[in-house]
Design a protein around this motif. Structure first.
Motif, PDB file in Angstrom:
ATOM      1  N   GLU A   8       5.131  -5.266 -15.583  1.00 51.81           N
ATOM      2  CA  GLU A   8       4.542  -4.642 -16.761  1.00 51.81           C
ATOM      3  C   GLU A   8       5.563  -3.832 -17.560  1.00 51.81           C
ATOM      4  O   GLU A   8       5.221  -3.225 -18.569  1.00 51.81           O
ATOM      5  N   ASP A   9       6.822  -3.802 -17.103  1.00 55.15           N
ATOM      6  CA  ASP A   9       7.849  -3.034 -17.801  1.00 55.15           C
ATOM      7  C   ASP A   9       8.170  -3.662 -19.152  1.00 55.15           C
ATOM      8  O   ASP A   9       8.035  -4.861 -19.343  1.00 55.15           O
ATOM      9  N   LEU A  10       8.619  -2.838 -20.071  1.00 54.99           N
ATOM     10  CA  LEU A  10       8.985  -3.302 -21.395  1.00 54.99           C
ATOM     11  C   LEU A  10      10.373  -2.780 -21.724  1.00 54.99           C
ATOM     12  O   LEU A  10      10.689  -1.620 -21.462  1.00 54.99           O
ATOM     13  N   THR A  11      11.215  -3.634 -22.291  1.00 56.70           N
ATOM     14  CA  THR A  11      12.531  -3.223 -22.750  1.00 56.70           C
ATOM     15  C   THR A  11      12.638  -3.510 -24.238  1.00 56.70           C
ATOM     16  O   THR A  11      12.378  -4.627 -24.674  1.00 56.70           O
ATOM     17  N   ALA A  23       7.945   7.395 -28.786  1.00 60.12           N
ATOM     18  CA  ALA A  23       7.288   8.574 -28.223  1.00 60.12           C
ATOM     19  C   ALA A  23       6.204   8.236 -27.207  1.00 60.12           C
ATOM     20  O   ALA A  23       6.023   8.951 -26.228  1.00 60.12           O
ATOM     21  N   ASP A  24       5.491   7.125 -27.403  1.00 59.28           N
ATOM     22  CA  ASP A  24       4.375   6.819 -26.508  1.00 59.28           C
ATOM     23  C   ASP A  24       4.712   5.751 -25.469  1.00 59.28           C
ATOM     24  O   ASP A  24       3.824   5.134 -24.901  1.00 59.28           O
ATOM     25  N   ARG A  25       5.985   5.574 -25.172  1.00 59.15           N
ATOM     26  CA  ARG A  25       6.348   4.571 -24.170  1.00 59.15           C
ATOM     27  C   ARG A  25       6.037   5.080 -22.769  1.00 59.15           C
ATOM     28  O   ARG A  25       5.985   6.286 -22.519  1.00 59.15           O
ATOM     29  N   ARG A  26       5.822   4.133 -21.879  1.00 58.92           N
ATOM     30  CA  ARG A  26       5.526   4.488 -20.488  1.00 58.92           C
ATOM     31  C   ARG A  26       6.812   4.867 -19.754  1.00 58.92           C
ATOM     32  O   ARG A  26       7.909   4.596 -20.223  1.00 58.92           O
ATOM     33  N   GLN A  27       6.669   5.467 -18.590  1.00 55.88           N
ATOM     34  CA  GLN A  27       7.816   5.962 -17.833  1.00 55.88           C
ATOM     35  C   GLN A  27       8.768   4.836 -17.434  1.00 55.88           C
ATOM     36  O   GLN A  27       9.985   5.017 -17.434  1.00 55.88           O
ATOM     37  N   ASP A  28       8.246   3.655 -17.102  1.00 52.82           N
ATOM     38  CA  ASP A  28       9.091   2.546 -16.653  1.00 52.82           C
ATOM     39  C   ASP A  28       9.674   1.726 -17.800  1.00 52.82           C
ATOM     40  O   ASP A  28      10.500   0.851 -17.566  1.00 52.82           O
ATOM     41  N   ASP A  29       9.248   1.971 -19.024  1.00 50.89           N
ATOM     42  CA  ASP A  29       9.765   1.220 -20.166  1.00 50.89           C
ATOM     43  C   ASP A  29      11.178   1.694 -20.503  1.00 50.89           C
ATOM     44  O   ASP A  29      11.527   2.855 -20.309  1.00 50.89           O
ATOM     45  N   ARG A  30      11.972   0.775 -21.029  1.00 53.65           N
ATOM     46  CA  ARG A  30      13.347   1.087 -21.391  1.00 53.65           C
ATOM     47  C   ARG A  30      13.532   0.915 -22.891  1.00 53.65           C
ATOM     48  O   ARG A  30      12.967   0.016 -23.494  1.00 53.65           O
ATOM     49  N   PHE A  31      14.331   1.813 -23.480  1.00 53.87           N
ATOM     50  CA  PHE A  31      14.572   1.799 -24.922  1.00 53.87           C
ATOM     51  C   PHE A  31      16.062   2.051 -25.149  1.00 53.87           C
ATOM     52  O   PHE A  31      16.619   2.994 -24.597  1.00 53.87           O
ATOM     53  N   ALA A  32      16.699   1.211 -25.938  1.00 51.74           N
ATOM     54  CA  ALA A  32      18.120   1.371 -26.222  1.00 51.74           C
ATOM     55  C   ALA A  32      18.355   1.243 -27.722  1.00 51.74           C
ATOM     56  O   ALA A  32      17.590   0.592 -28.427  1.00 51.74           O
TER      57      ALA A  32
END
Length: 86
Positions: free
Chosen positions: A19-22, A64-73
């Protein structure tokens, strides 16, 4: 070996789901953007000083509303790509 070949031909496969999102934001910081983009027109309420300020504000709000396991670069480029944030 024959069993492996038969299983491959039969289409046997292992699938992993998560369910992770990058998300990777690629931002153009070239001279043409600095010259032709009016930051005040992008966000008239906050009146950002530069296009870079507006992009930072937009990306901060978008992530701002991303989940803890999501990654953003964030990757910026002008002459060469630069990783700004992971």
């Amino acid at each position: 070996m024959l069993v492996v070949v038969v299983l491959m031909l039969a289409g046997v496969q292992a699938v992993r789901t998560h369910e992770d999102l990058t998300v990777i934001a690629v931002v153009d910081e070239s001279e043409s953007v600095r010259r032709f983009v009016n930051p005040a027109a992008l966000d008239p309420e906050n009146q950002p000083a530069t296009t870079r300020d507006w992009v930072r504000s937009y990306l901060r709000e978008a992530s701002a509303d991303r989940r803890q396991d999501d990654r953003f670069a964030v990757v910026t480029y002008d002459n060469r790509p630069t990783v700004r944030a992971l």
